[in-house]
Scaffold this active site. Structure first.
Site, PDB file in Angstrom:
ATOM      1  N   ASP A  93       0.916  -1.265  -0.027  1.00  0.00           N
ATOM      2  CA  ASP A  93      -0.004  -0.018  -0.035  1.00  0.00           C
ATOM      3  C   ASP A  93       0.991   1.163  -0.118  1.00  0.00           C
ATOM      4  O   ASP A  93       1.988   1.118   0.248  1.00  0.00           O
ATOM      5  CB  ASP A  93      -0.828  -0.054   1.441  1.00  0.00           C
ATOM      6  CG  ASP A  93      -1.827   1.107   1.391  1.00  0.00           C
ATOM      7  OD1 ASP A  93      -2.327   1.634   0.232  1.00  0.00           O
ATOM      8  OD2 ASP A  93      -2.070   1.627   2.487  1.00  0.00           O
ATOM      9  N   ASN A 123      -8.306  -1.380   4.517  1.00  0.00           N
ATOM     10  CA  ASN A 123      -8.666  -1.547   3.003  1.00  0.00           C
ATOM     11  C   ASN A 123      -7.535  -2.509   2.368  1.00  0.00           C
ATOM     12  O   ASN A 123      -7.578  -2.864   1.279  1.00  0.00           O
ATOM     13  CB  ASN A 123      -8.652  -0.288   2.182  1.00  0.00           C
ATOM     14  CG  ASN A 123      -7.309   0.398   2.530  1.00  0.00           C
ATOM     15  OD1 ASN A 123      -6.995   0.523   3.371  1.00  0.00           O
ATOM     16  ND2 ASN A 123      -7.092   1.262   1.509  1.00  0.00           N
TER      17      ASN A 123
END
Length: 1197
Positions: A414, A831
């Site tokens: 990420d 997420n």
């Protein structure tokens, strides 16, 4: 007779209503509804006991045994043990039963202890006192006795005992503050709201008078979702219906903060609470080493069956001669001799299986489990992976994957909070094309430090004044930020609020929102608090403005925006909306869109995070329509989320664009160095983010994911809009394969010096099109393969605008490709959980977006920089150690049992064992197990500093290189060679009829003991030769194991304990040691057994050394100080020189930006200007085309 009604009744009674209805009805305080209002449906729910344990006193033994014997190895040895009990076998059942009993017992004790600790934890929770309102009084009772419908009183700093619906609080506005750190790790205070019509019930007596029912969904594990409604019966017959959502649900495990007390009703208890439903374990991940172990086990099982078949066949061939019937000394009865030949052959086959079954190493599984469990502590104890700022160490949630850390080929990371700090700082905002930077202008005067800045305007025009202040008010109102309570109390004193040095302390679950609110404070608009549903802000004229908060349209990752509806003191109603540019621009009907868009793209190129702000005035009719839409959607029990999304879509339209903001999220410390090291180690790094392409690309250059020489390929919506997806994919494919002649570069070959480096950028929409299933025979059927071919030839890939599910799809796509590479996913937010669970190895970062990623990961680390040591050092060591452990176990077992196979040729295939029962039993348990266990825990074939300094050493162990079939065959052949040397060496010694000093001849047990003694010394010394990292512990364990074998043999032979003189090994070991030839054979044959391996290593190191072996040799020359004195590159094989970099300024050329910020005391001021971007050589570059070509590494501000 039809039993269906009885069966349904029993099912309903035993399992509860939740198994056969979609919703549940909760009667608050267990009060039945008034007659005539609705039917009373009694329901059965579990009590509030939490059960995290697996066993009870009664089912521990059968359940644990069942679980253990589900493992193939344990079940196999159980069958062997039963065969030994049933038929006449050459070895005692103890030889199989004792090791199996040891393995089962150790595992059962470990699991029993862990479960006992879980029982203790459960009891401490279940017996915790809870305050319950009963008949107008507060009663104290144990938590486990709570029932659905009970009204509970919870005080400040107490933990909620079950899932509760908030009815009223001690605060006038019916709100309370909660921390959910134990659930998701977020330490910030979250606001929860009481039901509007029940918040006036503030005492036990009033609460006892409340008559209401709650209709809600059945228990769901999603912590952030709840759908329900409450029906309140007042004086009138028709109830008042109010919606219930996640903002009304207090979860078990959360803690009440900054609120004196709350009243709430229990709706989910015990194992139905959301926290309990999240206890379920993740899917089991298996490492590549474990798969190799299972494959080798099958090979050895086939060898075992082959040996048994060969010996069975040869036995009957040998006995076919008339003079070679069953030997009389075997004691076979006439009935046994007259059995059918098939029965006798099958019995003999089972007997040979038992005799040779020790080739399957049952103790290897125990040793591997101990190695993984104990080895995981080295990660947790590593002081270099301790973060002082967070006060956190690395955590190991799954020790089964330690060695997989040394096999990673793809890293999916990420961006926000992982590569960057997630510590936002407000940089600037743009209103109608005018740029505002905090503290650059004071009272209309340019400050001395700001004279050199480029300005586009001195001040906005008169017409822009209204939009400017509207923009600032929008950012002060459109958020979910909370003011700390002590700061909120200070607001009551206007003197304190206006103090120039005062800075409010804000808390929020989103760092972006705090940065924006603080940025507005620096520009003259201060958000003060939310009180009685009114938001208060302090404007530039030091006046307090109050806005009534009417509705909040919460943020979600699908819409990528949030909105609030507020009413000003003048009666005007506004909808303020902020969100990503891609979600705001399509909904805008007016405003200076092009100027704002240009500024957004400009800031994105510099790596800043951007948000757009818009608004809409609502007349009373429009507001009523919005309320009607929202109320209808919120009261729905079915498809509430879909209906809310549709309502939000209708409301958030026809907006007027106000401007945009820019927030900087700096790179984490040593993030660029870590990514560069991973590249050198042969890993491919992909960045998966939801950010804009330009923002993410700038971060990738700064973090050295993309280099100056990297040619960027774009597979984005913009390009597919100009060409078809089919044409774009084939153009990119031809580009990357042109230089390679159609051959994809090796995944782990590193960045070749004479090869162009490619970087790919793809967005979420294009990825969906690539992964979209196509009809059979269509042209797009091979899009996936073309996409994968492009990715294989790119050194780095950036995926932007990605939804959480798409992140998992990318990981799954790479996992399922034909190379089946080992993947690692790392992230810090909720997420990222989907990709963390999907990857072979999931690593969570203990970041500022909560601890969901850390809780769902296999490993958790404080910062991204710790990934370097996690993989390059710990992963490297773990793989080297366990690879040696597995190969060594198979080697020593084949060396152990092959002499037994050869011995059958000399004893008429009579199933006579070569070794004594004690030796058979203790070989793997005691004599040879501890040295390899210690080796697998502390071996360091290369010093730690060198592994960190030279990441390319990681390539030497890539693709499971130490557990490939050629190496496995080599170890097996080495075991067979040692067995043949030791057996026939001892045989030829005995063939000369060796006598002891008293003239006594050697017997078969002396022969077996001699072979076994040489075997133990050979396999132990073989491990000593493989050891590079010697400590006093190694010496103690290796030489101590040999000493223990000698002492045990003396003891077992009756030398030390004379009462053992009845058994067959009496004085055998002493008799063997009294023979000079036996001593000579032990020395010569042990040396002969070790010699081939030594010669092979010497020749390979001299003629074909690997990089690892070169460094080992050099480190000896430097006496362990190689990392300090010698450059690592000098020890590598020569590589082609890299072609020179182009000299012309490219997209990746570093940029310089003029200083933008100055700070001084006094009142906040502002000014509009535009800083100009310039290249280092002075050339100017403007316009959005720059964003297409690339971004500079890091820009200094």
């Amino acid at each position: 007779m039809d039993f269906s009604r009885i069966r349904n009744f029993i099912s309903r009674w035993c399992s509860g209503e939740e198994n056969w209805v979609d919703n549940r009805t909760v009667y608050i305080g267990h009060k039945e509804p008034r007659p005539g209002t609705e039917a009373y449906i009694p329901q059965h729910h579990p009590d509030n006991r939490i059960v995290s344990s697996k066993y009870t006193v009664w089912n521990f033994i059968p359940k644990n045994l069942f679980e253990q014997f589900r493992r193939i190895a344990n079940f196999y040895f159980l069958i062997i043990f039963l065969v030994q009990l049933i038929i006449d076998t050459p070895t005692s059942p103890i030889t199989s039963g004792l090791p199996l009993f040891f393995v089962i017992t150790v595992t059962a004790i470990k699991q029993g202890y862990e479960d006992w600790m879980r029982h203790k934890a459960d009891n401490s929770i279940n017996q915790c006192p809870v305050l319950v309102v009963q008949q107008g009084k507060v009663v104290r009772q144990q938590s486990r006795k709570l029932r659905v419908g009970d009204v509970v009183l919870v005080k400040e700093d107490e933990t909620f005992p079950c899932d509760l619906i908030l009815l009223s609080t001690s605060r006038d506005d019916g709100t309370c503050f909660v921390t959910t750190a134990s659930l998701d790790g977020e330490s910030s205070h979250k606001t929860y709201f009481a039901v509007q019509d029940t918040k006036a019930f503030r005492t036990e007596e009033e609460m006892d008078m409340l008559q209401a029912t709650i209709e809600c969904e059945q228990p769901q594990p999603d912590l952030y979702k709840f759908v329900g409604r409450i029906n309140i019966y007042l004086d009138r017959s028709e109830p008042i219906a109010r919606p219930l959502g996640a903002e009304n649900l207090l979860l078990r495990g959360a803690t009440l903060k900054n609120t004196e007390h709350v009243y709430a009703v229990a709706i989910y208890t015990g194992m139905e609470t959301k926290m309990a439903l999240n206890y379920q374990s993740k899917s089991q991940k298996r490492s590549a080493v474990e798969k190799s172990m299972n494959a080798y086990l099958i090979v050895y099982l086939c060898i075992l069956i082959s040996k048994a078949l060969i010996n069975t066949a040869l036995k009957y061939v040998w006995q076919a001669a008339p003079d070679r019937d069953e030997p009389w000394y075997n004691g076979k009865t006439t009935g046994e001799k007259q059995r059918h030949v098939v029965v006798r052959a099958f019995t003999d086959f089972l007997a040979f299986m038992v005799l040779f079954n020790y080739i399957i190493p049952v103790s290897m599984y125990v040793t591997v489990e101990m190695q993984k469990f104990l080895g995981s502590y080295f990660i947790m104890w590593d002081d270099e992976m301790f973060d002082e700022e967070l006060g956190e160490r690395a955590q190991v949630n799954t020790s089964d994957l330690n060695e997989e850390l040394g096999q990673v080929e793809y890293v999916f990371t990420d961006k926000t909070g992982t590569l960057t700090e997630n510590n936002m700082e407000f940089m600037e905002c743009c209103v109608d094309g005018h740029v505002y930077v905090p503290h650059a202008i004071c009272n209309g005067q340019v400050m001395p430090g700001a004279v050199g800045m480029d300005m586009i305007d001195s001040s906005p025009g008169p017409g822009a004044k209204e939009n400017e202040e509207l923009f600032f008010r929008a950012l002060c109102l459109c958020h979910t930020v909370q003011v700390k309570e002590e700061e909120e109390e200070a607001v009551d004193s206007i003197k304190t609020a206006l103090h120039p040095g005062r800075a409010s302390s804000y808390i929020s679950s989103s760092p972006d929102e705090v940065a924006l609110v603080e940025g507005m404070q620096r520009l003259g608009f201060t958000y003060l608090r939310l009180k009685d549903s009114h938001m208060e802000i302090l404007n530039r004229e030091d006046q307090i403005e109050r806005f009534e908060l009417l509705e909040v349209l919460t943020f979600d990752s699908v819409r990528r925006r949030m909105s609030v509806i507020v009413r000003s003191s003048t009666g005007e109603t506004y909808l303020f909306c902020k969100g990503a540019d891609s979600s705001i621009f399509p909904r805008v009907i007016s405003g200076k869109v092009e100027q704002v868009r240009a500024r957004v793209e400009h800031n994105a190129v510099e790596g800043l995070r951007t948000l757009c702000v818009a608004y809409r005035r609502l007349d009373p009719a429009q507001y009523e329509e919005c309320c009607h839409l929202l109320q209808g959607a919120r009261l729905a029990l079915q498809d509430r989320e879909r209906r809310l999304a549709e309502a939000y879509d209708i409301i958030e339209r026809d907006l007027v664009l106000l401007g945009a903001t820019a927030v900087e999220d700096r790179l984490q410390d040593k993030a660029a160095d870590t990514i560069e090291s991973l590249h050198k180690a042969g890993m491919k790094v992909w960045v998966l983010t939801g950010d804009k392409m330009e923002t993410a690309a700038a971060t990738c250059y700064a973090s050295k994911l993309f280099h100056r020489g990297t040619l960027i390929l774009e597979l984005t919506t913009k390009r597919t809009g100009e060409q078809s997806l089919h044409d774009v994919l084939f153009d990119l494919s031809r580009t990357v394969l042109r230089q390679h002649g159609g051959l994809a570069r090796d995944n782990l070959s590193g960045l070749s010096g004479d090869c162009q480096d490619y970087g790919l950028i793809i967005d979420g929409a294009t990825l969906s099109a690539v992964l979209k299933p196509t009809t059979v025979g269509s042209a797009g059927g091979n899009y996936k393969e073309i996409f994968l071919e492009i990715c294989r030839n790119c050194s780095a890939v950036l995926c932007c605008r990605m939804a959480p599910l798409q992140k998992a799809q990318i990981v799954k796509l790479i996992k399922a490709s034909k190379e089946h590479p080992i993947t690692l996913a790392i992230g810090d937010g909720a997420n990222d959980v989907s990709m963390i669970l999907e990857a072979h190895v999931g690593i969570g970062i203990m970041g500022k977006e909560g601890r969901q990623a850390a809780r769902n990961s296999d490993y958790a680390i404080p910062k991204f920089k710790h990934l370097k040591k996690m993989l390059l050092v710990h992963g490297h060591y773990y793989y080297i150690r366990i690879a040696e452990l597995v190969q060594y176990f198979f080697y020593k077992n084949v060396a152990f049992i092959f002499p037994q196979f050869l011995y059958q040729f000399f004893c008429g295939f009579s199933q006579q064992p070569l070794y004594d029962t004690a030796y058979l039993t203790l070989y793997n348990i005691s004599f040879t197990s501890l040295p390899i266990l210690l080796y697998s825990l502390i071996e360091q074939h290369i010093p730690m500093d060198i592994l960190k300094k030279d990441p390319s050493l990681y390539k030497d162990i890539a693709k499971n290189s130490l557990l490939r079939w050629p190496i496995f065959i080599y170890w097996t052949c080495l075991g067979v060679f040692d067995a043949v040397i030791l057996f026939f060496g001892a045989y030829f010694l005995f063939d000369n009829t060796t006598f002891t000093s008293n003239g006594q001849m050697f017997g078969n047990w002396t022969f077996g003991t001699l072979v076994f003694t040489m075997l133990v010394f050979t396999v132990t010394l073989k491990l000593a030769l493989d050891t590079h990292y010697w400590t006093w512990i190694n010496h103690f364990v290796i030489w101590g194991s040999l000493l223990f074998f000698v002492i045990f043999s003396l003891l077992w032979g009756g030398i030390i304990w004379p009462f053992l003189n009845y058994q067959r090994m009496y004085y055998v070991f002493m008799q063997m040691l009294s023979s000079g030839p036996a001593w000579l054979s032990i020395i010569l044959l042990v040396v002969a057994g070790l010699l081939p391996d030594v010669v092979k290593k010497v020749l390979c190191r001299a003629l074909w050394p690997t990089t690892t072996e070169r460094i080992q040799n050099a480190d000896k020359l430097y006496q362990g100080q190689l990392a300090e004195f010698a450059p690592m590159t000098s020890l590598h094989a020569p590589t082609p020189r890299r072609r020179p970099e182009p000299q012309n300024p490219r997209r990746s050329a570093p940029l310089s930006k003029k200083t933008m910020l100055t700070r001084w005391g006094g009142a906040p001021g502002y000014r509009t200007f535009t800083p100009l971007l310039r290249f280092a050589d002075g050339s100017r570059h403007t316009g959005p085309a720059f964003a297409h070509n690339g971004a500079g590494p890091e820009t200094s501000v």
